[in-house]
Design a protein around this motif. Structure first.
Motif, PDB file in Angstrom:
ATOM      1  N   LEU A  33     -21.125  80.310  66.901  1.00  0.00           N
ATOM      2  CA  LEU A  33     -20.204  79.338  67.388  1.00  0.00           C
ATOM      3  C   LEU A  33     -19.035  80.375  67.554  1.00  0.00           C
ATOM      4  CD1 LEU A  33     -19.934  77.053  68.966  1.00  0.00           C
ATOM      5  CD2 LEU A  33     -19.162  75.812  66.958  1.00  0.00           C
ATOM      6  N   ASP A  34     -19.418  81.638  68.171  1.00  0.00           N
ATOM      7  CA  ASP A  34     -17.731  81.943  68.404  1.00  0.00           C
ATOM      8  C   ASP A  34     -16.580  81.488  69.892  1.00  0.00           C
ATOM      9  OD1 ASP A  34     -15.675  84.635  67.918  1.00  0.00           O
ATOM     10  OD2 ASP A  34     -16.455  85.155  69.895  1.00  0.00           O
ATOM     11  N   GLY A  35     -15.507  80.768  69.456  1.00  0.00           N
ATOM     12  CA  GLY A  35     -15.090  80.269  70.376  1.00  0.00           C
ATOM     13  C   GLY A  35     -14.583  78.590  69.551  1.00  0.00           C
ATOM     14  N   THR A  36     -14.642  79.209  68.088  1.00  0.00           N
ATOM     15  CA  THR A  36     -14.748  77.194  67.585  1.00  0.00           C
ATOM     16  C   THR A  36     -13.832  76.571  67.831  1.00  0.00           C
ATOM     17  OG1 THR A  36     -15.668  77.743  65.327  1.00  0.00           O
ATOM     18  CG2 THR A  36     -14.860  75.928  65.236  1.00  0.00           C
ATOM     19  N   ARG A  37     -12.402  77.099  67.603  1.00  0.00           N
ATOM     20  CA  ARG A  37     -11.372  76.065  68.968  1.00  0.00           C
ATOM     21  C   ARG A  37     -11.471  75.858  70.069  1.00  0.00           C
ATOM     22  NH1 ARG A  37      -5.425  78.805  69.199  1.00  0.00           N
ATOM     23  NH2 ARG A  37      -6.616  79.136  66.803  1.00  0.00           N
ATOM     24  N   GLU A  38     -12.535  76.644  70.634  1.00  0.00           N
ATOM     25  CA  GLU A  38     -12.435  76.147  72.164  1.00  0.00           C
ATOM     26  C   GLU A  38     -13.830  75.426  72.182  1.00  0.00           C
ATOM     27  OE1 GLU A  38     -12.033  79.162  71.159  1.00  0.00           O
ATOM     28  OE2 GLU A  38     -10.463  80.118  72.225  1.00  0.00           O
ATOM     29  N   PHE A  39     -15.153  75.860  71.528  1.00  0.00           N
ATOM     30  CA  PHE A  39     -15.500  74.187  71.885  1.00  0.00           C
ATOM     31  C   PHE A  39     -14.765  72.861  71.516  1.00  0.00           C
ATOM     32  CE2 PHE A  39     -18.677  71.922  69.155  1.00  0.00           C
ATOM     33  CZ  PHE A  39     -19.597  71.612  69.567  1.00  0.00           C
ATOM     34  N   VAL A  40     -14.495  72.943  70.194  1.00  0.00           N
ATOM     35  CA  VAL A  40     -13.909  71.282  70.081  1.00  0.00           C
ATOM     36  C   VAL A  40     -12.877  71.345  70.919  1.00  0.00           C
ATOM     37  CG1 VAL A  40     -11.743  70.380  68.138  1.00  0.00           C
ATOM     38  CG2 VAL A  40     -13.857  71.828  66.835  1.00  0.00           C
ATOM     39  N   GLU A  41     -12.340  71.867  71.867  1.00  0.00           N
ATOM     40  CA  GLU A  41     -10.984  71.243  72.859  1.00  0.00           C
ATOM     41  C   GLU A  41     -12.107  71.664  74.158  1.00  0.00           C
ATOM     42  OE1 GLU A  41      -8.384  74.895  72.946  1.00  0.00           O
ATOM     43  OE2 GLU A  41      -7.309  73.859  70.860  1.00  0.00           O
ATOM     44  N   GLY A  42     -13.679  71.058  73.866  1.00  0.00           N
ATOM     45  CA  GLY A  42     -14.187  71.532  74.862  1.00  0.00           C
ATOM     46  C   GLY A  42     -14.429  71.806  75.709  1.00  0.00           C
ATOM     47  N   ARG A  43     -13.531  73.470  75.697  1.00  0.00           N
ATOM     48  CA  ARG A  43     -13.719  74.247  76.810  1.00  0.00           C
ATOM     49  C   ARG A  43     -15.109  75.639  76.466  1.00  0.00           C
ATOM     50  NH1 ARG A  43      -9.309  77.640  75.816  1.00  0.00           N
ATOM     51  NH2 ARG A  43      -8.932  77.445  73.898  1.00  0.00           N
ATOM     52  N   LEU A  44     -16.218  74.898  76.478  1.00  0.00           N
ATOM     53  CA  LEU A  44     -16.845  75.555  76.394  1.00  0.00           C
ATOM     54  C   LEU A  44     -17.817  76.877  77.623  1.00  0.00           C
ATOM     55  CD1 LEU A  44     -19.439  72.272  76.401  1.00  0.00           C
ATOM     56  CD2 LEU A  44     -18.353  73.359  73.924  1.00  0.00           C
ATOM     57  N   GLY A  45     -16.237  76.725  77.959  1.00  0.00           N
ATOM     58  CA  GLY A  45     -17.315  78.185  79.121  1.00  0.00           C
ATOM     59  C   GLY A  45     -16.593  79.276  78.397  1.00  0.00           C
ATOM     60  N   ASN A  46     -15.778  78.921  77.405  1.00  0.00           N
ATOM     61  CA  ASN A  46     -14.907  80.312  76.427  1.00  0.00           C
ATOM     62  C   ASN A  46     -15.980  80.301  74.880  1.00  0.00           C
ATOM     63  OD1 ASN A  46     -13.234  78.898  78.620  1.00  0.00           O
ATOM     64  ND2 ASN A  46     -12.679  81.205  77.397  1.00  0.00           N
ATOM     65  N   VAL A  47     -17.477  79.694  75.287  1.00  0.00           N
ATOM     66  CA  VAL A  47     -18.079  79.644  73.899  1.00  0.00           C
ATOM     67  C   VAL A  47     -19.048  80.479  74.323  1.00  0.00           C
ATOM     68  CG1 VAL A  47     -19.190  78.238  72.118  1.00  0.00           C
ATOM     69  CG2 VAL A  47     -17.218  77.579  73.104  1.00  0.00           C
ATOM     70  N   GLN A  48     -19.446  81.531  73.134  1.00  0.00           N
ATOM     71  CA  GLN A  48     -20.707  82.239  72.816  1.00  0.00           C
ATOM     72  C   GLN A  48     -21.080  82.423  71.134  1.00  0.00           C
ATOM     73  OE1 GLN A  48     -17.782  83.623  74.752  1.00  0.00           O
ATOM     74  NE2 GLN A  48     -16.510  83.951  72.832  1.00  0.00           N
ATOM     75  N   PRO A 111     -11.997  93.829  69.588  1.00  0.00           N
ATOM     76  CA  PRO A 111     -12.112  92.058  68.887  1.00  0.00           C
ATOM     77  C   PRO A 111     -12.081  90.982  69.990  1.00  0.00           C
ATOM     78  CG  PRO A 111     -10.326  93.007  68.860  1.00  0.00           C
ATOM     79  CD  PRO A 111     -10.932  94.293  69.572  1.00  0.00           C
ATOM     80  N   SER A 112     -13.112  89.703  69.140  1.00  0.00           N
ATOM     81  CA  SER A 112     -12.649  88.203  70.229  1.00  0.00           C
ATOM     82  C   SER A 112     -12.343  87.498  69.225  1.00  0.00           C
ATOM     83  CB  SER A 112     -13.737  88.161  70.300  1.00  0.00           C
ATOM     84  OG  SER A 112     -14.682  87.375  69.125  1.00  0.00           O
ATOM     85  N   GLY A 113     -11.443  86.874  69.899  1.00  0.00           N
ATOM     86  CA  GLY A 113     -10.505  85.114  69.292  1.00  0.00           C
ATOM     87  C   GLY A 113     -10.144  84.205  70.160  1.00  0.00           C
ATOM     88  N   SER A 114      -8.980  83.719  69.812  1.00  0.00           N
ATOM     89  CA  SER A 114      -8.762  83.167  70.638  1.00  0.00           C
ATOM     90  C   SER A 114      -7.478  82.996  70.699  1.00  0.00           C
ATOM     91  CB  SER A 114      -8.799  81.377  69.855  1.00  0.00           C
ATOM     92  OG  SER A 114      -9.752  80.739  69.531  1.00  0.00           O
ATOM     93  N   PRO A 115      -6.467  83.249  72.014  1.00  0.00           N
ATOM     94  CA  PRO A 115      -5.441  83.190  72.710  1.00  0.00           C
ATOM     95  C   PRO A 115      -4.210  82.504  71.499  1.00  0.00           C
ATOM     96  CG  PRO A 115      -6.522  81.588  74.189  1.00  0.00           C
ATOM     97  CD  PRO A 115      -7.523  82.017  72.916  1.00  0.00           C
TER      98      PRO A 115
END
Length: 115
Positions: A33-48, A111-115
């Protein structure tokens, strides 16, 4: 129902892909679940989901799963094998054709990560 997608078998058509490697020399990296924060925030298009494979410390293969497509789309997996090419499963034919197009090898890792 629709038949499940099949991985491209031509990625390993030559003998170079049949190299035997001791298990101790293989590392598999998984980020389910790369993009855990995005997943929790409901920004599912930013999860991979990410999978990488290294042999002797060198990256040799990887896959990126896009489990939450835009509305009306379907999940997609992009995959590549060093020296053999890349491909895609799901996401429609246009995405598969684009992913399968030859590309020069990357010159660096990003690298990937949250902004």
């Amino acid at each position: 129902g629709e038949a499940p997608p099949v991985l491209r078998k031509d990625l390993c058509a030559d003998a170079a892909c049949e190299r035997a490697v001791p298990m101790a020399d293989i590392a598999v990296f998984v980020d389910p679940l790369d993009g855990t924060r995005e997943f929790v925030e409901g920004r599912l298009g930013n999860v991979q989901s990410l999978v990488g494979i290294a042999v002797d410390g060198r990256a040799v293969a990887g896959a990126v799963g896009l489990p939450f497509p835009e509305e009306g789309g379907e999940p997609q997996v992009l995959y590549a094998l060093v020296g053999a090419g890349s491909g895609a499963l799901g996401g429609g034919l246009a995405a598969a054709e684009e992913a399968a197009a030859p590309r020069p090898p990357p010159s660096r890792l990003v690298p990937s990560g949250s902004p």
